[in-house]
Enzyme design. Sequence first.
Site, mmCIF file in Angstrom:
data_model
loop_
_atom_site.group_PDB
_atom_site.id
_atom_site.type_symbol
_atom_site.label_atom_id
_atom_site.label_comp_id
_atom_site.label_asym_id
_atom_site.label_seq_id
_atom_site.Cartn_x
_atom_site.Cartn_y
_atom_site.Cartn_z
ATOM 1 N N ASP A 1 0.782 -1.297 0.023
ATOM 2 C CA ASP A 1 0.110 -0.082 -0.077
ATOM 3 C C ASP A 1 1.001 1.285 -0.092
ATOM 4 O O ASP A 1 0.466 2.160 -0.049
ATOM 5 C CB ASP A 1 -0.908 0.002 1.014
ATOM 6 C CG ASP A 1 -0.380 -0.162 2.314
ATOM 7 O OD1 ASP A 1 0.880 -0.067 2.571
ATOM 8 O OD2 ASP A 1 -1.196 0.039 3.533
ATOM 9 N N SER A 2 2.081 0.948 0.079
ATOM 10 C CA SER A 2 3.089 2.295 -0.168
ATOM 11 C C SER A 2 2.884 2.756 -1.631
ATOM 12 O O SER A 2 3.548 3.951 -1.899
ATOM 13 C CB SER A 2 4.449 1.737 0.093
ATOM 14 O OG SER A 2 4.569 0.633 -0.773
ATOM 15 N N ASP B 1 -1.378 -6.198 -0.184
ATOM 16 C CA ASP B 1 -1.421 -5.485 1.129
ATOM 17 C C ASP B 1 -3.025 -5.228 1.281
ATOM 18 O O ASP B 1 -3.885 -4.713 0.407
ATOM 19 C CB ASP B 1 -0.826 -4.110 1.201
ATOM 20 C CG ASP B 1 0.235 -4.119 2.081
ATOM 21 O OD1 ASP B 1 0.537 -4.997 2.817
ATOM 22 O OD2 ASP B 1 1.326 -3.352 1.925
ATOM 23 N N LYS C 1 -0.997 -9.597 3.065
ATOM 24 C CA LYS C 1 -0.594 -8.859 3.732
ATOM 25 C C LYS C 1 -1.345 -8.009 4.755
ATOM 26 O O LYS C 1 -1.928 -7.100 4.244
ATOM 27 C CB LYS C 1 0.978 -8.106 3.611
ATOM 28 C CG LYS C 1 1.757 -7.814 4.789
ATOM 29 C CD LYS C 1 3.189 -7.412 4.406
ATOM 30 C CE LYS C 1 3.292 -5.991 3.764
ATOM 31 N NZ LYS C 1 2.706 -4.839 4.478
ATOM 32 N N GLU D 1 -1.399 -5.421 8.302
ATOM 33 C CA GLU D 1 -0.409 -4.876 9.554
ATOM 34 C C GLU D 1 -1.105 -5.003 10.691
ATOM 35 O O GLU D 1 -2.315 -4.565 10.833
ATOM 36 C CB GLU D 1 -0.103 -3.127 8.973
ATOM 37 C CG GLU D 1 0.547 -2.970 7.988
ATOM 38 C CD GLU D 1 0.648 -1.516 7.682
ATOM 39 O OE1 GLU D 1 0.339 -0.623 8.771
ATOM 40 O OE2 GLU D 1 1.431 -1.159 6.653
ATOM 41 N N GLU E 1 9.336 -4.218 10.683
ATOM 42 C CA GLU E 1 9.700 -3.145 10.041
ATOM 43 C C GLU E 1 10.393 -2.132 11.053
ATOM 44 O O GLU E 1 9.635 -1.647 12.171
ATOM 45 C CB GLU E 1 8.542 -2.271 9.225
ATOM 46 C CG GLU E 1 8.826 -1.016 8.537
ATOM 47 C CD GLU E 1 8.158 -0.512 7.420
ATOM 48 O OE1 GLU E 1 6.941 -1.228 7.084
ATOM 49 O OE2 GLU E 1 8.198 0.583 7.146
#
Length: 261
Positions: A42-43, A81, A110, A112, A179
Site C-alpha cells: 500500500d506504499s 496489502d 499482508k 498490518e 519494519e
Amino acid sequence: MRINDFYRYKKKGPKISMVTAYDYTMAALAAASSVDCVLVGDSLAMVMHGKSSTVWASDRVMALHTRAVSAAVKNKLVVADMPFLSFRKGPDKAMECVDMLVKAGAQAVKLEGVDGHERVIRRIIDSDVPVMGHIGLTPQSVHRFGGHRMQGRDKASARRILEQAKKLEGLGCFAVVIECVPSALAKAVTSALKVPTIGIGAGPHTDGQVLVMQDMLGLYGDVPLPFVKRYLDGRKLVVSALDRFDREVKSAGFPPERTAA
Ligand code: KIV
C-alpha cells in the site's frame, strides 16, 4: 517461490528477497529477476499517487494495481496489502477486500498489526488465503505513532513486538514482516519464530529482506531513507535520457528520415 518454500527457506536458507511492484512494467522487471517474491504494497499511495502516507490506499486501488502486477508476475508469489480500514470493520468486510485482491491475482495478503485483528486474520487463513503479518513500524498507524519512527526501542515495546510476532505465528501467518526496529529485536523475533521474518529497516538478522523497488532503484524520494540501499541512481539515468531526447528533438537529431521501404 511459493508458500511452502517459505518454511524450507527458514530452515535451510537461502534468505528470502522481496520487492514491491505496483504496475505491469516494474512487475515485469521483478519477474525477470531472481528476486523471490513480489509485494503489491500500500506504499503505492505514496510512490504512485504522491500521498503523504499509505492510509489513502483503498481496496479498489489495491485491486487495480494487483491486477497489473499479477499480469506480469507468473513465476513468483504475489502478495497484496490489505489497505487501512479494509480490515477494521470486521471479518465480513475484510473478506470482501480479500475477495477483490484474490480475484485480481494475489496469492496471499499482508495485513498490518495484530491486536484487535485476531478474528479477521483467523477468518482469512481459515478461508485458505495465506496471510503475511506485519509488525514494528506499521505505516498505517503513522498517526498513532506520531510519524514514521523506529519502534521497539524500550524494553516494554520490544516485549510487545515479540509477543505480537508469536501471536501472528500462532494465528497461522506464513511469514512476518518486521519494519524499522533495532537489529537485536529483529534477531530475537527471528529466532523465536518457526515462520520466516522479512525485515525492512530492521538490520541483517531476519530471514529475508524487503525493499520498495522505486527506493532501491533511486527513482523515488529526494533523500533515501537511512536504511534503504540504492542499487541504481535511476532518477539521474532517466532524467538524463529525457534531457537527451529533448535536445535531439530540438536539434532535429531525432527522429531520422523514414523511407517507404
Ligand atoms: O507497503 C509496503 O511497501 C510495505 C513494505 C515496505 C513492507 O508494506
